[in-house]
Design an enzyme around this catalytic site. Sequence first.
Site, PDB file in Angstrom:
ATOM      1  N   GLU A   1      38.837  27.249  14.959  1.00 19.71           N
ATOM      2  CA  GLU A   1      37.787  26.999  13.966  1.00 19.71           C
ATOM      3  C   GLU A   1      38.173  27.823  12.747  1.00 19.71           C
ATOM      4  O   GLU A   1      38.135  29.045  12.789  1.00 19.71           O
ATOM      5  CB  GLU A   1      36.423  27.388  14.550  1.00 19.71           C
TER       6      GLU A   1
ATOM      7  N   GLU B   1      33.810  23.226  19.364  1.00 18.62           N
ATOM      8  CA  GLU B   1      33.051  24.066  20.282  1.00 18.62           C
ATOM      9  C   GLU B   1      31.589  23.651  20.145  1.00 18.62           C
ATOM     10  O   GLU B   1      31.246  22.807  19.328  1.00 18.62           O
ATOM     11  CB  GLU B   1      33.280  25.544  19.950  1.00 18.62           C
TER      12      GLU B   1
ATOM     13  N   ASN C   1      32.978  38.097   9.950  1.00 18.43           N
ATOM     14  CA  ASN C   1      31.818  37.719   9.127  1.00 18.43           C
ATOM     15  C   ASN C   1      30.530  37.593   9.941  1.00 18.43           C
ATOM     16  O   ASN C   1      29.453  37.951   9.477  1.00 18.43           O
ATOM     17  CB  ASN C   1      32.105  36.435   8.350  1.00 18.43           C
TER      18      ASN C   1
ATOM     19  N   THR D   1      46.046  32.220   9.817  1.00 12.06           N
ATOM     20  CA  THR D   1      46.158  32.821  11.154  1.00 12.06           C
ATOM     21  C   THR D   1      46.131  31.720  12.214  1.00 12.06           C
ATOM     22  O   THR D   1      46.871  31.783  13.195  1.00 12.06           O
ATOM     23  CB  THR D   1      45.000  33.815  11.398  1.00 12.06           C
TER      24      THR D   1
ATOM     25  N   GLY E   1      38.762  32.054  12.587  1.00 11.14           N
ATOM     26  CA  GLY E   1      39.305  32.936  11.557  1.00 11.14           C
ATOM     27  C   GLY E   1      39.953  32.126  10.460  1.00 11.14           C
ATOM     28  O   GLY E   1      39.629  30.945  10.268  1.00 11.14           O
TER      29      GLY E   1
ATOM     30  N   CYS F   1      32.105  30.396   7.022  1.00 12.94           N
ATOM     31  CA  CYS F   1      33.021  29.260   6.866  1.00 12.94           C
ATOM     32  C   CYS F   1      32.266  28.002   6.446  1.00 12.94           C
ATOM     33  O   CYS F   1      32.849  27.078   5.891  1.00 12.94           O
ATOM     34  CB  CYS F   1      33.788  29.033   8.166  1.00 12.94           C
TER      35      CYS F   1
ATOM     36  N   THR G   1      42.667  30.061   8.095  1.00 11.11           N
ATOM     37  CA  THR G   1      43.555  28.925   8.370  1.00 11.11           C
ATOM     38  C   THR G   1      44.992  29.384   8.593  1.00 11.11           C
ATOM     39  O   THR G   1      45.691  28.885   9.480  1.00 11.11           O
ATOM     40  CB  THR G   1      43.472  27.908   7.206  1.00 11.11           C
TER      41      THR G   1
HETATM   42  O1  TXE Z   1      41.040  36.596   9.025  1.00 11.22           O
HETATM   43  P1  TXE Z   1      41.976  36.520  10.270  1.00 11.22           P
HETATM   44  P2  TXE Z   1      41.078  37.627   7.822  1.00 11.22           P
HETATM   45  C1  TXE Z   1      39.128  33.197   6.177  1.00 11.22           C
HETATM   46  C2  TXE Z   1      38.656  33.715   4.836  1.00 11.22           C
HETATM   47  C3  TXE Z   1      39.307  35.036   4.750  1.00 11.22           C
HETATM   48  C4  TXE Z   1      40.637  34.722   5.374  1.00 11.22           C
HETATM   49  C5  TXE Z   1      41.372  35.903   5.915  1.00 11.22           C
HETATM   50  O2  TXE Z   1      39.140  32.889   3.819  1.00 11.22           O
HETATM   51  O3  TXE Z   1      39.450  35.502   3.429  1.00 11.22           O
HETATM   52  O4  TXE Z   1      40.333  33.863   6.441  1.00 11.22           O
HETATM   53  O5  TXE Z   1      40.500  36.713   6.689  1.00 11.22           O
HETATM   54  C6  TXE Z   1      42.741  38.113  14.394  1.00 11.22           C
HETATM   55  N1  TXE Z   1      47.184  36.580  16.403  1.00 11.22           N
HETATM   56  N2  TXE Z   1      38.189  33.445   7.254  1.00 11.22           N
HETATM   57  O6  TXE Z   1      42.463  38.010   7.456  1.00 11.22           O
HETATM   58  O7  TXE Z   1      43.216  37.335  10.049  1.00 11.22           O
HETATM   59  C7  TXE Z   1      42.065  39.207  13.605  1.00 11.22           C
HETATM   60  O8  TXE Z   1      42.381  40.468  14.148  1.00 11.22           O
HETATM   61  C8  TXE Z   1      45.968  36.690  16.969  1.00 11.22           C
HETATM   62  C9  TXE Z   1      37.453  32.311   7.723  1.00 11.22           C
HETATM   63  O9  TXE Z   1      40.196  38.729   8.149  1.00 11.22           O
HETATM   64  O10 TXE Z   1      42.131  35.106  10.555  1.00 11.22           O
HETATM   65  C10 TXE Z   1      40.620  38.811  13.760  1.00 11.22           C
HETATM   66  O11 TXE Z   1      40.152  39.220  15.043  1.00 11.22           O
HETATM   67  N3  TXE Z   1      44.895  37.110  16.302  1.00 11.22           N
HETATM   68  C11 TXE Z   1      36.712  32.589   8.946  1.00 11.22           C
HETATM   69  C12 TXE Z   1      40.674  37.290  13.702  1.00 11.22           C
HETATM   70  O12 TXE Z   1      42.019  36.955  14.024  1.00 11.22           O
HETATM   71  C13 TXE Z   1      45.031  37.424  15.001  1.00 11.22           C
HETATM   72  C14 TXE Z   1      36.237  33.930   9.252  1.00 11.22           C
HETATM   73  C15 TXE Z   1      40.340  36.682  12.354  1.00 11.22           C
HETATM   74  O13 TXE Z   1      41.120  37.284  11.372  1.00 11.22           O
HETATM   75  C16 TXE Z   1      46.265  37.319  14.357  1.00 11.22           C
HETATM   76  C17 TXE Z   1      37.094  34.967   8.726  1.00 11.22           C
HETATM   77  C18 TXE Z   1      47.382  36.867  15.105  1.00 11.22           C
HETATM   78  N4  TXE Z   1      48.597  36.731  14.565  1.00 11.22           N
HETATM   79  C19 TXE Z   1      38.001  34.690   7.741  1.00 11.22           C
HETATM   80  N5  TXE Z   1      46.103  37.695  13.062  1.00 11.22           N
HETATM   81  C20 TXE Z   1      35.873  31.521   9.552  1.00 11.22           C
HETATM   82  N6  TXE Z   1      36.476  30.390   9.930  1.00 11.22           N
HETATM   83  O14 TXE Z   1      34.689  31.699   9.752  1.00 11.22           O
HETATM   84  C21 TXE Z   1      44.798  38.024  12.910  1.00 11.22           C
HETATM   85  N7  TXE Z   1      44.155  37.880  14.083  1.00 11.22           N
END
Ligand code: TXE
Length: 481
Positions: free
Chosen positions: A248, A461, A150, A230, A226, A282, A228
């Site tokens: 975060e 952070e 994002n 994940t 990313g 977020c 929750t």
């Molecule tokens: O995020 P992911 P996604 C929320 C928002 C969104 C949902 C899913 O609700 O709809 O999360 O989004 C990496 N081990 N946020 O699926 O998967 C991935 O490659 C290590 C909130 O896109 O959490 C990417 O680089 N890394 C948020 C990063 O994690 C892993 C911002 C984030 O992706 C992994 C984005 C694993 N097992 C989404 N799986 C915020 N807090 O700002 C994925 N990744």
Amino acid sequence: MEKIYNYIDGTVQSTGGSDWFDVYEPATGKVYAQAAESSPDDLDAAVEAARGAFDDWAATPAADRARVLNRLADLVEERTEDFAEAESIDTGKPLSLARNVDVPRVAANLRFYAGAAEHFASESHAMESGAINYTLRQPLGVVGCISPWNLPLYLLSWKIAPALAAGNTVIAKPSELTPMTAYLFSRLFSRAGLPPGVVNVLHGTGAGIGQQIVDHPAIAAISFTGGTRTGETIARSTAGRFKKLSLELGGKNPNIVFADCDVERALDGAVRAGFTNQGEICLCGSRLLVQSGIYDEFREGLVSRVRALQVGDPNDAATDQGALISEAHLEKVLGYLGLAREEGGEILCGGEQVRPDGRCADGWFVAPAVIEGLSAGCRTNQEEIFGPVVSLMPFDDEDEAVALANQSRFGLAASIWSRDIERCLRVAKHVEAGLVWVNTWMVRDLRTPMGGVKQSGMGREGGFESMRFFTEPKNVCVRYD
Ligand code: TXE
């Protein structure tokens, strides 16, 4: 087709394997680049390079590390337009937003932590019995920085900069949905004076290279932003190794509007909080709690402002709302709007897919939506939608406002709108959140702690909190009498 390569040991290089994945432009729905799908061999090479570079980088005087970070900031700033265009193409966000917010913030993060490198200090504790303690703050070694789609380079630099300032070497992984700016950034590293191996950028999926970074025994800590779910996966996978973690995660943030607020200001704030970056932040205020006395007036003002938001081509200067990040995310957001209807909500405006004329006809756009009539506990009001969707709920008094705000498994941010400062301070104290804004939203001082409670994450952070995260304190006690 543009190619996006890894950056390992000071060189831009293709993946050891021959795997590539497609990168889409959300505004057109078309593939515009291909990025390297990193293999375990790429990770081993990156970790070896980062380990090899660690001793020298950790021993580099803070002033020299600061100089490199400042030079990197200069190089990004000189290329603001290139970075802004790339970020807008990759994410679907308005070009103006990328130019005015994302890219300046990358440079600001780098400069801020250049300063922090020189100003960070540790404690000493003198004992009356004739001993003195001093605390060494030593870098952790090789650290993993994993960021989302994002605010791609904004958040990646928010992790890389303090990691480097504290003397660590880095394995960075941007989101597979938005790898371009991290690639462009990596091409500036050697020009900025970063020695080979100090920062390595690996591209690929979360389940693939992301999980391998998390599992790698030589990576001492993971800073992750990313989803929750994940975050939970990462916490489980690292539990046995006791890796240092900063998580975060998501939010479902309340925006609490009291009847005694400056209504025009609160309306502007509510629109910004709900819809900036298509609601894909977020910190967005997706639950809008409005005191009964002004509820009808506020709803009317909100809906007319939201209807006026222009959805369309991110390149168009008049655009307020660009495309959502992916087709799957568009489906998710539309799915939640369907759920809101099933749960008895009324969609007061927006909520439908938008198909702009011209080059963006196949892009992933949705009209910003305002919903009302839902209970606080329903799924629409409890789950993170992460799109341009705001749910309105009335409340009668301060206690009810706080109870509604806290009726969530998330606890990242909250905004309070009122002219009664005592009330603001009381509510700020009782609301369960890591960040609270009073009569504003998303004003960020980089020195302040950033992070959430409950399922919004773990750790903080920002400012010296990041420097503390990226260092290990070691107490040394010296007896002198
Ligand atoms: O995020 P992911 P996604 C929320 C928002 C969104 C949902 C899913 O609700 O709809 O999360 O989004 C990496 N081990 N946020 O699926 O998967 C991935 O490659 C290590 C909130 O896109 O959490 C990417 O680089 N890394 C948020 C990063 O994690 C892993 C911002 C984030 O992706 C992994 C984005 C694993 N097992 C989404 N799986 C915020 N807090 O700002 C994925 N990744």
